[in-house]
Every structure is written in structure tokens, then in C-alpha cells.
Write a protein that holds these residues in place. Structure first.
Motif, short mmCIF file in Angstrom:
data_model
loop_
_atom_site.label_atom_id
_atom_site.label_comp_id
_atom_site.label_asym_id
_atom_site.label_seq_id
_atom_site.Cartn_x
_atom_site.Cartn_y
_atom_site.Cartn_z
N ILE A 1 1.04 14.39 -1.16
CA ILE A 1 0.47 13.61 -0.05
C ILE A 1 -1.03 13.45 -0.25
N GLN A 2 -1.69 14.50 -0.74
CA GLN A 2 -3.12 14.40 -1.02
C GLN A 2 -3.41 13.34 -2.07
N VAL A 3 -2.51 13.24 -3.06
CA VAL A 3 -2.66 12.19 -4.08
C VAL A 3 -2.48 10.81 -3.45
N GLN A 4 -1.52 10.69 -2.52
CA GLN A 4 -1.34 9.42 -1.82
C GLN A 4 -2.61 9.03 -1.07
N ARG A 5 -3.22 10.01 -0.41
CA ARG A 5 -4.45 9.71 0.31
C ARG A 5 -5.53 9.19 -0.64
N LYS A 6 -5.69 9.87 -1.77
CA LYS A 6 -6.70 9.44 -2.73
C LYS A 6 -6.45 8.01 -3.21
N GLU A 7 -5.16 7.68 -3.39
CA GLU A 7 -4.83 6.33 -3.83
C GLU A 7 -5.18 5.31 -2.73
N LEU A 8 -4.91 5.67 -1.47
CA LEU A 8 -5.26 4.78 -0.37
C LEU A 8 -6.76 4.60 -0.25
N TYR A 9 -7.53 5.68 -0.45
CA TYR A 9 -8.99 5.56 -0.42
C TYR A 9 -9.46 4.64 -1.55
N ARG A 10 -8.78 4.77 -2.72
CA ARG A 10 -9.16 3.89 -3.84
C ARG A 10 -8.85 2.43 -3.51
N ALA B 1 0.83 -1.21 0.00
CA ALA B 1 0.00 0.00 0.00
C ALA B 1 0.87 1.25 0.00
N ARG B 2 1.96 1.26 0.80
CA ARG B 2 2.86 2.41 0.80
C ARG B 2 3.51 2.60 -0.57
N GLN B 3 3.92 1.49 -1.19
CA GLN B 3 4.54 1.59 -2.51
C GLN B 3 3.55 2.13 -3.54
N ALA B 4 2.30 1.65 -3.48
CA ALA B 4 1.29 2.13 -4.42
C ALA B 4 1.02 3.61 -4.24
N ALA B 5 0.94 4.06 -2.97
CA ALA B 5 0.68 5.48 -2.71
C ALA B 5 1.86 6.34 -3.16
N SER B 6 3.09 5.90 -2.88
CA SER B 6 4.26 6.66 -3.30
C SER B 6 4.38 6.70 -4.82
N THR C 1 -3.91 3.40 9.64
CA THR C 1 -2.47 3.46 9.91
C THR C 1 -1.75 4.32 8.88
N LEU C 2 -2.05 4.10 7.61
CA LEU C 2 -1.37 4.83 6.54
C LEU C 2 -1.80 6.29 6.49
N ILE C 3 -3.08 6.55 6.71
CA ILE C 3 -3.55 7.94 6.73
C ILE C 3 -2.90 8.70 7.89
N ARG C 4 -2.73 8.02 9.02
CA ARG C 4 -2.08 8.65 10.17
C ARG C 4 -0.65 9.05 9.82
N GLU C 5 0.08 8.16 9.13
CA GLU C 5 1.45 8.49 8.73
C GLU C 5 1.48 9.71 7.81
N LEU C 6 0.58 9.76 6.85
CA LEU C 6 0.53 10.90 5.94
C LEU C 6 0.11 12.17 6.65
N ASP C 7 -0.80 12.07 7.61
CA ASP C 7 -1.22 13.24 8.37
C ASP C 7 -0.04 13.87 9.12
N ARG D 1 -8.78 1.12 -0.53
CA ARG D 1 -9.76 0.67 0.45
C ARG D 1 -11.10 0.38 -0.21
N LYS D 2 -11.49 1.25 -1.14
CA LYS D 2 -12.77 1.07 -1.83
C LYS D 2 -12.79 -0.22 -2.62
N ARG D 3 -11.64 -0.59 -3.18
CA ARG D 3 -11.54 -1.83 -3.95
C ARG D 3 -11.19 -3.03 -3.07
N ARG D 4 -11.14 -2.80 -1.72
CA ARG D 4 -10.90 -3.86 -0.73
C ARG D 4 -9.51 -4.50 -0.86
N HIS D 5 -8.52 -3.71 -1.37
CA HIS D 5 -7.15 -4.21 -1.38
C HIS D 5 -6.50 -4.06 0.00
#
Length: 539
Positions: A503-512, A432-437, A526-532, A514-518
């Protein structure tokens, strides 16, 4: 004692207990009860007698609200069948069986009060279990215990309040109680969920128009569990389930892409309140425990009890609770394994007896049980509530015994458990971190190409530095121009802006994801907290 002195001393004692817990190898709740008991003895001699209704209103709503807030929604859905069975069916079985047994064992406690005691002994405390296990429980079991604890807190407390009402009114019917339970439960869930959803919509509307700051919102959220509880109780519904529903709905609203400072402030305050409120509940029990013991031994209705008899009763109740939980858990997993095997989905599973035993000793009682039993009314129609002190004593003793059983049993049985899901969890987090980065890198490259005609050297320098930090985490490139100061200022402003937007783009990718249940809800948090925190450091 002056109320301000009491608040200061209790807050200080909660902090000291955490320090002592790092030195003394005892579960934190037991230490807090001991510290409270010491404060009640000479020379300190603290004495506190809270109004039960105030106690219920002050502690129950925020504790249950935060339980609903932090429960992993994906795991809650995935293990919904087991959580529902453990938090509804098991609680009802426990209330009926243990209630009748308590009345038979101690006739001085009326039947309705016995059901109330059984109901308040049914909720489990996942926080104590996770603390004892030190994060080494299998993820699915930890999440199942969290979901069960949240739901049986609610069902146990609703059953408890209905039984207390039966003591006050003098009438009790199991059939009518069952119907009333369903009505007040559904009504409470609806009121709490609706109120929380409305607050979330108002927050989104105000955010879009810059009409509020994070502190205002956090104060609103602090009041939300009390508002949900009060509105539901005023409507004759379950304020307890209303607070739970409000927390579950608000957790989804909190994960929306809103102001970072709001999330960080909100999260920090609630973590602090949860720790403080749990600690204060156990300290208050310790403060009242010596006097409760004195009153119980002096007179308990038509007969008195010595210490050996009381402790024996507590041990018997603890054994009965363990036996009921063991039998129910074993039967559920046995049926589940047969159903999955018939469907061809058996797979590799842990030994049934081992899992059942571990789940049984993990049924630790905690703060909700204490908060509930301490809210028992002092008087009924002008007369002392029958068996109140005895109920508090037995509840406290069962809590301590369950903590001891958990502290000894959980580490022992975990030695025979093969845990292989922690590495898988870390791999999922890494992906997930790699995908967001990677999403942030792609966006920065696209941004640089789109602005290639607008001061290209400056834009590409900033983009290259950010991409390099994402890929290799190395230092930024050194500046080699005559006007280094001005360019450094421009680069700093532009780099900060680009990093925040990336970072905002990373968040959007993480939401995507989560929405796709990956990834699940807990990974997302956890990941949103790190980005925050990363964004907060930049700003």
C-alpha cells in the motif's frame, strides 16, 4: 440558558435537522433556520445572545481553514483567472454598487454600514450549491464554485470588517480602504501560510523521531486556525485570510506520506466539525430571528417598516445581486471565449447564456454571510449599532431567497446542460487505481525474487496470495501442511506486513502521478483515502 444545555440542544438539533432533511424536500440550511425559529418560540422559548467578537472568533476561523484545506489545488490553479475575477473584482463591484443602493433604499442605514451589509452579502456558499445539485454539476463548475466561495469568503469578510471599522470610527474613504485592503490581505496570507508551514515542519521532525501520537497532532491542527487568526489580528492584518492560507498550506502537508491513523482521524474530525459548525450557525440565526423581527418592526431608527416593505427590500436586493452576478459572469465568459478563439483553443463549449444563468442562480449565500452579520457589534460608542437588526434581517432574508432560487433554478437549468466529464473522471480514477495496483504487484514480484533463497516456499506463497488478491480479488490459497496453525500465524504476520508495504508503494505511485499532473489533487485525496482505510483495516 445554561451554556451546557445550549450546546447539547444545538448539537442535537443539528443531528435532527439532517434526519429531517432526508424526509422534507427543503435545503438543509432552510430547515435549520426553521428549527431554530421553532426552538425560540413557546413552549421551548430558547434565547441566546452571543457576543459578536466571540461569535467571529469561534466560527469564522475553522470554517475558512477547512475551506482552504479541501479546495482542489489543481483546479484552483487551472481556473485561477476566473476565481480571482469572481472573488476579487466581482466582490468589490458588489460592495460598491449594492452598498450605495442600500443606503439610497434605506437611508436609516449609514453609508459605511451599507457597505458592510453589501460586503457580507457578497460571499457565496459552494456547499449548499453542491448539495442542491446532488453531485451532478460539471466538475469544472463545481471546482470553480468551491474556489470562488473560499476566496470571496475571505475578501467579503475583509471588506466587511473594514466597513464596520469605518462605522465605529466615523470616517470612510474608498481610496484609503483599498490600500488598507491590500496590506492587511497580503499580511494575513503571509502570517497564516508561514505558521502552517512551520507546524508542518515541526510535525515532520517529530514524526521522524516518534515523538508524538496522532491525537496530539490533531489537537494541534484544531488549534491552528484560531492561532493563525489571532496572530494576524494581533499584528493588524487579516485573520480571515490568515486562516484560509493556513488551511491551504496544511492540506499539502497532510497529503505527505505520514502516519495513516493521523490522516484518518484528522479528516474525520474536520468533516464532523464543518457539518456541525455550519448547522449551528443557521440554528443560531433561527433562534435570534423572531426577536430580530420584533425589534425591526417595532423601531428601525427614524422610521419603522412593515413586513411587506422588508420582504420587498429583500427581494429587490436579491434581484440586484443576481443581475450583477449575471452581467459580470456573462462578460467574463464572453471575453474568455473570444480570447480562446483567437488563440485557436475554442473547442466544444456549453452555451454561454445557459452557463451564465446556471452560475448566477448558483450564487447561493450561506453560513459565512450569517456568521459575519451576526458578528456586527451591539454598540458603537455606547449607542446601539445603527441598523444592526435590520442588517441581520435583510441578510437572513436574502440567504433564504438565494437558497430557494438555487433549489429551484439549479435542477431546472441543469436539464439543458450536456455533462460528459463524469465518465471521464471515473476513467481517470480507474487508470490511477490500475497504475497503483500494478506498481504494488511489480514490487511484490521483485521482493519475492530477492528473497528466493530465504525460505522460498513461504515467501512465494505469501507473494502469490497478495498478487492474486490484487489481480482477481479472490480468496487466499488454502493451507495444506501439517503445522497449519504455526504457518497460518507466520503467513498472517508476513502477509499483513507485505500488504502494508505494498500500500505504501501504491501511495508513492499516486504521488508520482500527481507530481506529473496525470491526476489532480481531488483524485489524489480520494485514492489516498481508500488506501488509508485499507491499511487501517489491516492493522
Amino acid at each position: 440558558m445554561d451554556i451546557l444545555n445550549l450546546i447539547f440542544l444545538l448539537t442535537l438539533a443539528v443531528g435532527v435537522s439532517r434526519i429531517v432533511a432526508n424526509i422534507v424536500p427543503l435545503p438543509l440550511p432552510i430547515l435549520q433556520i426553521l428549527i431554530g425559529s421553532l426552538l425560540a418560540l413557546p413552549p421551548v422559548g430558547m434565547h441566546v445572545e452571543l457576543d459578536p467578537e466571540i461569535f467571529m472568533m469561534l466560527f469564522i476561523p475553522p470554517l475558512l481553514f477547512y475551506d482552504g484545506w479541501k479546495i482542489p489545488k489543481k483546479e484552483f490553479t487551472k481556473h485561477g483567472g476566473q476565481i480571482a475575477a469572481m472573488s476579487l473584482l466581482l466582490v468589490l463591484i458588489t460592495v460598491v454598487v449594492v452598498g450605495y443602493f442600500i443606503h439610497w433604499l434605506i437611508p436609516s442605514i449609514p453609508l459605511a454600514a451599507s457597505f458592510a451589509l453589501a460586503a457580507i452579502l457578497s460571499p457565496t456558499d459552494a456547499l449548499s450549491v453542491i448539495a442542491i445539485a446532488q453531485g451532478r454539476l460539471p466538475r469544472h463548475m463545481a471546482h470553480q464554485l468551491e474556489g470562488e466561495a473560499m476566496m470571496n469568503d475571505a475578501t467579503g469578510l475583509v471588506s466587511f470588517k473594514i466597513a464596520i471599522a469605518a462605522v465605529v470610527t466615523g470616517s470612510f474613504s474608498l481610496l484609503s480602504v483599498s490600500g488598507e485592503f491590500l496590506v492587511v490581505a497580503l499580511g494575513g496570507l503571509l502570517i497564516g501560510g508561514t505558521l502552517s508551514w512551520t507546524v508542518g515542519k515541526i510535525k515532520q521532525w517529530m514524526t521522524a523521531r516518534n515523538l508524538y501520537d496522532p491525537a496530539t497532532y490533531v489537537v494541534t491542527i484544531l488549534l491552528l486556525p484560531f492561532a493563525a487568526f489571532f496572530l494576524a489580528e494581533h499584528a493588524g492584518m487579516s485573520g480571515i485570510l490568515s486562516a484560509v492560507a493556513a488551511g491551504m498550506v496544511q492540506s499539502r502537508v497532510d497529503m505527505l506520506p505520514i502516519k495513516t491513523s493521523t490522516r484518518i482521524l484528522n479528516r474525520s474530525i474536520w468533516e464532523m466539525l464543518d457539518f456541525s459548525f455550519n448547522g449551528v450557525v443557521f440554528l443560531l440565526l433561527g433562534l435570534q430571528f423572531p426577536r430580530i423581527v420584533e425589534r425591526v418592526w417595532a423601531s428601525s431608527g427614524p422610521q419603522s417598516y412593515d413586513v411587506q416593505t422588508l420582504l420587498l427590500y429583500a427581494v429587490i436586493l436579491m434581484v440586484l445581486l443576481l443581475a450583477i452576478r449575471f452581467a459580470f459572469t456573462y462578460a467574463y465568459h464572453w471575453i474568455e471565449s473570444r480570447v480562446l478563439k483567437r488563440r485557436g483553443k475554442g473547442g466544444e463549449r456549453q452555451p454561454l447564456l445557459l452557463i451564465t444563468t446556471l452560475s448566477s442562480v448558483a450564487g447561493v449565500r450561506g453560513a459565512i454571510t450569517l456568521a459575519g452579520v451576526l458578528s456586527v457589534p451591539l454598540f458603537v460608542n455606547g449607542a446601539p449599532f445603527p441598523g444592526r437588526d435590520l442588517m441581520i434581517f435583510l441578510s437572513a432574508a436574502v440567504i433564504i431567497l438565494s437558497l430557494v432560487v438555487g433549489a429551484l433554478g439549479i435542477p431546472y437549468f441543469m436539464r439543458f446542460l450536456s455533462i460528459n466529464d463524469l465518465e471521464e473522471h471515473e476513467r481517470e480514477l480507474l487508470k490511477a487505481r490500475q497504475a497503483a495496483s500494478q506498481a504494488a504487484i511489480s514490487w511484490i514480484e521483485e521482493w519475492a525474487s530477492m528473497h528466493s533463497n530465504d525460505d522460498p516456499e513461504l515467501k512465494h506463497t505469501v507473494a502469490a496470495r497478495i498478487i492474486d488478491s490484487y489481480r482477481q480479488e479472490l480468496q487466499a490459497m488454502a493451507l495444506e501442511r501439517d503445522n497449519q496453525a504455526e504457518q497460518a500465524r507466520q503467513l498472517h504476520v508476513m502477509e499483513t506486513d507485505l500488504r502494508v508495504r505494498a500500500i505504501q508503494v501504491q501511495r508513492k505511485e499516486l504521488y508520482r502521478l500527481r507530481k506529473r499532473r496525470h491526476i489532480d489533487e481531488q483524485m489524489l485525496q480520494t485514492l489516498i483515502r481508500e488506501l488509508d482505510y485499507e491499511e487501517a483495516a489491516l492493522q
